[in-house]
Motif scaffolding. Structure first.
Motif, PDB file in Angstrom:
ATOM      1  N   GLN A   1      14.322  -4.484 -45.444  1.00  0.00           N
ATOM      2  CA  GLN A   1      14.012  -5.548 -44.475  1.00  0.00           C
ATOM      3  C   GLN A   1      13.804  -6.898 -45.146  1.00  0.00           C
ATOM      4  O   GLN A   1      13.986  -7.929 -44.526  1.00  0.00           O
TER       5      GLN A   1
ATOM      6  N   SER B   1      13.761 -14.584 -39.217  1.00  0.00           N
ATOM      7  CA  SER B   1      13.603 -13.134 -39.263  1.00  0.00           C
ATOM      8  C   SER B   1      13.151 -12.584 -40.610  1.00  0.00           C
ATOM      9  O   SER B   1      13.193 -11.388 -40.829  1.00  0.00           O
TER      10      SER B   1
ATOM     11  N   GLU C   1      22.268  -5.662 -36.292  1.00  0.00           N
ATOM     12  CA  GLU C   1      20.934  -6.261 -36.179  1.00  0.00           C
ATOM     13  C   GLU C   1      21.069  -7.778 -36.101  1.00  0.00           C
ATOM     14  O   GLU C   1      21.788  -8.371 -36.902  1.00  0.00           O
TER      15      GLU C   1
ATOM     16  N   ARG D   1      20.009  -5.820 -45.735  1.00  0.00           N
ATOM     17  CA  ARG D   1      20.668  -6.207 -44.491  1.00  0.00           C
ATOM     18  C   ARG D   1      21.882  -7.026 -44.910  1.00  0.00           C
ATOM     19  O   ARG D   1      21.746  -8.050 -45.571  1.00  0.00           O
TER      20      ARG D   1
END
Length: 183
Positions: free
Chosen positions: A109, A73, A67, A134
């Motif tokens: 996330q 982000s 990703e 992540r």
């Protein structure tokens, strides 16, 4: 026989001289310790942290799952962590980090963990943390750690959507407590 007495007296005198010299050295060491203690400030330096209020510099990276990850982000308040497999305190705090990430509002996330190590050394941490965060693996001085200004490990913090560091700590579970207190 008189030779034996002379040797015993000589050895005794040398032992006494050695004892006196040892006491003198110990006394001088204590004096030096006191002098050095007076010169060193009593307060210890601040522990390493993410500078609260600082905006994170722009960066580009990718998670272990491929990703893309940039400074833009973050979905909202994001838990960030910097750990290294070579760091003893990191190993102690990883279980707490996994639990904190699992409970973090926003889930995977809204959680980013940067593992500072080579690809081979980071496998264990990446596998352990990927279900709840992540995960970015980078070498020392990599772009994400540099953007945050990280120089020591472990570090944990919260970054808002704009990239401003809201909170910083050395223990990840305290971030959950702080988050609940602010709600």
């Amino acid at each position: 026989m008189s030779g034996l007495v002379a040797i015993v007296v000589l050895v005794g005198a040398l032992a006494l001289l050695n004892l006196l010299l040892t006491f003198g050295v110990v006394r001088r060491l204590r004096e030096h310790t006191e002098l050095l203690a007076d010169r060193v400030p009593a307060s210890s330096p601040e522990p390493p942290s993410l500078p609260v209020g600082r905006r994170v510099s722009a960066f580009r990276g990718a998670t272990t799952g491929g990703e893309p990850l940039t400074h833009d982000s973050w979905p909202g308040d994001t838990l960030v962590a910097f750990v290294s497999p070579d760091c003893g305190p990191c190993r102690e705090r990883v279980p707490s980090l996994v639990e904190t990430a699992r409970l973090w509002p926003g889930g995977r996330q809204a959680t980013m963990v940067v593992v500072i190590a080579g690809p081979d050394a980071s496998t264990e941490y990446a596998e352990l943390l990927s279900p709840v965060a992540r995960v970015v693996v980078e070498p020392p001085g990599g772009p994400v750690a540099a953007a945050f200004g990280v120089a020591a490990f472990p570090l944990f913090g919260v970054v808002d959507r704009s990239g401003r560091v809201l909170r910083s700590t050395l223990e990840p579970s305290t971030l959950l407590l702080q988050d609940a207190a602010q709600a």
